[in-house]
Design a protein around this motif. Structure first.
Motif, PDB file in Angstrom:
ATOM      1  N   ALA A 101       0.822  -1.213   0.000  1.00 51.33           N
ATOM      2  CA  ALA A 101       0.000   0.000   0.000  1.00 51.33           C
ATOM      3  C   ALA A 101       0.859   1.266   0.000  1.00 51.33           C
ATOM      4  O   ALA A 101       0.539   2.249  -0.686  1.00 51.33           O
ATOM      5  N   ARG A 102       1.960   1.242   0.757  1.00 53.12           N
ATOM      6  CA  ARG A 102       2.833   2.421   0.817  1.00 53.12           C
ATOM      7  C   ARG A 102       3.398   2.752  -0.565  1.00 53.12           C
ATOM      8  O   ARG A 102       3.458   3.911  -0.962  1.00 53.12           O
ATOM      9  N   TYR A 103       3.811   1.722  -1.291  1.00 56.10           N
ATOM     10  CA  TYR A 103       4.417   1.978  -2.603  1.00 56.10           C
ATOM     11  C   TYR A 103       3.378   2.281  -3.671  1.00 56.10           C
ATOM     12  O   TYR A 103       3.664   3.002  -4.624  1.00 56.10           O
ATOM     13  N   LEU A 104       2.164   1.745  -3.517  1.00 50.20           N
ATOM     14  CA  LEU A 104       1.104   2.128  -4.447  1.00 50.20           C
ATOM     15  C   LEU A 104       0.790   3.613  -4.284  1.00 50.20           C
ATOM     16  O   LEU A 104       0.378   4.284  -5.236  1.00 50.20           O
ATOM     17  N   GLY A 105       1.029   4.144  -3.069  1.00 54.92           N
ATOM     18  CA  GLY A 105       0.810   5.557  -2.811  1.00 54.92           C
ATOM     19  C   GLY A 105       1.683   6.477  -3.654  1.00 54.92           C
ATOM     20  O   GLY A 105       1.340   7.650  -3.864  1.00 54.92           O
ATOM     21  N   PRO A 109      -1.658   9.066  -4.927  1.00 51.72           N
ATOM     22  CA  PRO A 109      -1.393   9.852  -3.712  1.00 51.72           C
ATOM     23  C   PRO A 109      -2.507   9.799  -2.669  1.00 51.72           C
ATOM     24  O   PRO A 109      -2.263  10.117  -1.501  1.00 51.72           O
ATOM     25  N   ALA A 110      -3.711   9.393  -3.059  1.00 53.49           N
ATOM     26  CA  ALA A 110      -4.798   9.301  -2.072  1.00 53.49           C
ATOM     27  C   ALA A 110      -4.483   8.243  -1.013  1.00 53.49           C
ATOM     28  O   ALA A 110      -5.031   8.282   0.088  1.00 53.49           O
ATOM     29  N   VAL A 111      -3.618   7.297  -1.357  1.00 54.83           N
ATOM     30  CA  VAL A 111      -3.204   6.262  -0.398  1.00 54.83           C
ATOM     31  C   VAL A 111      -2.013   6.797   0.385  1.00 54.83           C
ATOM     32  O   VAL A 111      -0.918   6.954  -0.141  1.00 54.83           O
ATOM     33  N   SER A 112      -2.254   7.113   1.649  1.00 55.82           N
ATOM     34  CA  SER A 112      -1.220   7.729   2.473  1.00 55.82           C
ATOM     35  C   SER A 112      -1.401   7.324   3.930  1.00 55.82           C
ATOM     36  O   SER A 112      -2.534   7.141   4.394  1.00 55.82           O
ATOM     37  N   GLU A 113      -0.300   7.196   4.645  1.00 54.14           N
ATOM     38  CA  GLU A 113      -0.371   6.861   6.064  1.00 54.14           C
ATOM     39  C   GLU A 113      -0.856   8.034   6.904  1.00 54.14           C
ATOM     40  O   GLU A 113      -1.171   7.874   8.077  1.00 54.14           O
ATOM     41  N   GLU A 114      -0.889   9.229   6.326  1.00 50.59           N
ATOM     42  CA  GLU A 114      -1.381  10.414   7.046  1.00 50.59           C
ATOM     43  C   GLU A 114      -2.813  10.761   6.669  1.00 50.59           C
ATOM     44  O   GLU A 114      -3.380  11.729   7.167  1.00 50.59           O
ATOM     45  N   LEU A 131      -7.035   3.838  11.278  1.00 49.33           N
ATOM     46  CA  LEU A 131      -7.333   3.306   9.952  1.00 49.33           C
ATOM     47  C   LEU A 131      -7.045   4.397   8.940  1.00 49.33           C
ATOM     48  O   LEU A 131      -7.840   5.307   8.734  1.00 49.33           O
ATOM     49  N   SER A 132      -5.846   4.325   8.350  1.00 51.60           N
ATOM     50  CA  SER A 132      -5.473   5.245   7.281  1.00 51.60           C
ATOM     51  C   SER A 132      -5.833   4.598   5.946  1.00 51.60           C
ATOM     52  O   SER A 132      -6.188   3.409   5.884  1.00 51.60           O
ATOM     53  N   THR A 133      -5.741   5.368   4.868  1.00 52.64           N
ATOM     54  CA  THR A 133      -6.027   4.783   3.549  1.00 52.64           C
ATOM     55  C   THR A 133      -4.991   3.716   3.199  1.00 52.64           C
ATOM     56  O   THR A 133      -5.308   2.746   2.505  1.00 52.64           O
ATOM     57  N   THR A 134      -3.761   3.861   3.684  1.00 43.23           N
ATOM     58  CA  THR A 134      -2.745   2.825   3.490  1.00 43.23           C
ATOM     59  C   THR A 134      -3.162   1.537   4.181  1.00 43.23           C
ATOM     60  O   THR A 134      -3.093   0.443   3.599  1.00 43.23           O
ATOM     61  N   GLN A 135      -3.599   1.657   5.444  1.00 39.70           N
ATOM     62  CA  GLN A 135      -4.031   0.471   6.183  1.00 39.70           C
ATOM     63  C   GLN A 135      -5.271  -0.161   5.548  1.00 39.70           C
ATOM     64  O   GLN A 135      -5.377  -1.391   5.466  1.00 39.70           O
ATOM     65  N   LEU A 136      -6.204   0.679   5.085  1.00 34.82           N
ATOM     66  CA  LEU A 136      -7.417   0.160   4.447  1.00 34.82           C
ATOM     67  C   LEU A 136      -7.060  -0.667   3.213  1.00 34.82           C
ATOM     68  O   LEU A 136      -7.607  -1.763   3.006  1.00 34.82           O
TER      69      LEU A 136
END
Length: 432
Positions: A101-105, A109-114, A131-136
């Motif tokens: 998920a981090r690298y897909l970000g 860019p909508a996928v982020s740990e923040e 629950l961040s978008t990265t975790q989701l």
């Protein structure tokens, strides 16, 4: 081919693209960085050669769980199986899917740990749930791959073969691009003029650095956490032995062929890093993304995007292999009455769907916690802790399993052994 793809696919995740930065900081020299990877390679190959005998002798679902149970007692199989379920397998699945998920970000860019759907809820001073978008996205990947594997072995096998072939080719391309297109006289001169001289590094322990012989020994040991994690999971094929054609021949072959190929690529990848980047740039690569920094030298402006795509493919295939294989171990435990009974049942597609579901739920729960540093107010991921736990737990049971090889030679001397461990007793003893 299918069995070898599982070995390669579960070994190559995101580690090879990241861990060399921390290893370089600990060791402080190009020469010892390569030695550290060679030591890891020798260890992994020695273990794979030793496991081949056990796999050929007991080609049953559950693999390492069965070996420990038969070599020592049901208690040791029980301890390994539950450690595998709670930490080793599910911890790796959680870590790898968060990495995906981090690298897909990088591309999305909508996928982020923040970017939070549920902001951090503090449990203790050092831990929180969020629950961040990265975790989701990590949760969705676990759910999707658990579902596809529950539809039958052909789907899990197809995903594994396609993604493993692709990422093996991508890693080989990284090696070729680095060694041919990225060869820089400045980096080569800086790294190999005095390859054994230690440069700026972190203290391995208070007052202990690689500048002394003992400090160097400790640094080599500590650095192995990264490389051993990157080279781990080669044993996953043993969990699926009940579904491998001609397992007495194919499992030992796939263990040696898959492990050997991956270790060769890993050593060459680190050589590629060293001919494209001076050591200080490896040590200080942004977010430890050494492979990205190396590819940026060869393809300026495009390296980061291409590397992110490569890691997304790599981690997706790795997660699939871990999910496919891990459920077979819990299935074998349930059949022995030491895990939830439902996990011992096969569905209409002849796969352990309940074992897959339980593994998926626990892996998802490991994605949700976050570490918290009160001093800086920053959040990390639990998977950083999980990697330390995974490596130490996995090594303990690898050692016990290879000791079991010695024990079975004594207690069952007449057992059918279609393959005998290469270099026995010296190679297995050196590993231990």
């Amino acid at each position: 081919f299918d069995a070898t793809m599982i070995v390669i696919g579960t070994m190559i995740g995101s580690g090879i693209f990241l861990v060399s930065a921390e290893m370089a900081r600990v060791l402080g020299s190009p020469g010892w960085l390569l030695v550290s990877w060679l030591v890891t390679g020798a260890l992994a190959l020695a273990a794979a050669l030793s496991y081949g005998e056990l796999a050929a002798m007991m080609p049953r679902a559950g693999g390492q769980y069965v070996y420990l149970r038969e070599a020592f007692s049901p208690l040791w199989g029980f301890l390994y199986g539950w450690t595998l379920f709670l930490v080793i397998q599910t911890g790796t699945i959680a870590a790898v899917t968060v990495g995906f998920a981090r690298y897909l970000g990088v591309w999305w860019p909508a996928v982020s740990e923040e970017s939070y759907l549920i902001p951090p809820i503090h449990l203790t001073e050092g831990y929180a749930l969020s629950l961040s978008t990265t975790q989701l996205l990590a949760l969705l990947v676990i759910a999707f791959l658990t579902w596809t594997n529950s539809q039958g072995l052909k789907w899990g096998r197809l995903i594994q073969n396609v993604f493993t072939s692709t990422k093996t080719g991508a890693l080989a391309a990284l090696v070729v691009l680095g060694l041919v297109g990225g060869w820089g006289s400045g980096a080569v001169s800086a790294n190999f003029a005095e390859p054994w001289t230690t440069h700026a590094t972190v203290a391995v322990a208070p007052g202990l650095t690689p500048d002394t012989l003992f400090g160097l020994f400790v640094a080599l040991c500590v650095a192995q956490v990264g490389s051993l994690f990157a080279a781990d999971a080669w044993n996953n094929i043993t969990f699926t032995a009940g579904e491998v054609k001609d397992p007495r021949r194919n499992i030992p072959l796939s263990l040696v062929a898959g492990t050997g190929l991956v270790i060769g690529l890993y050593v060459l990848a680190n050589l590629a890093y060293l001919v494209t980047l001076p050591l200080d740039q490896i040590q200080n690569a942004p977010s430890d993304r050494v492979a990205t920094a190396s590819l940026e030298v060869v393809l300026p402006g495009r390296g980061a995007l291409l590397m992110a795509l490569g890691i997304v493919i790599s981690t997706f295939g790795c997660a699939n292999g871990m999910i496919l294989a891990g459920a077979r171990a819990t299935y074998a435990m349930a059949r022995d009455g030491v895990f939830f009974r439902a996990a011992g049942r096969l569905n209409a597609a002849q796969v352990p769907s309940w074992a897959l579901a339980l593994q998926g739920v626990w892996a998802c729960l490991l994605v949700l916690p976050r570490t918290y540093d009160p001093a800086t107010g920053t959040y990390g991921n639990l998977y950083g802790n999980l990697l330390d736990y995974v490596v130490s737990a996995a090594l303990l049971f690898y050692i016990l399993t290879i000791l079991g090889l010695f024990r079975l030679r004594v207690t069952r001397p007449d057992a059918d052994r279609p393959y005998r461990a290469f270099g026995y007793p010296f190679v297995p003893a050196i590993y231990v």
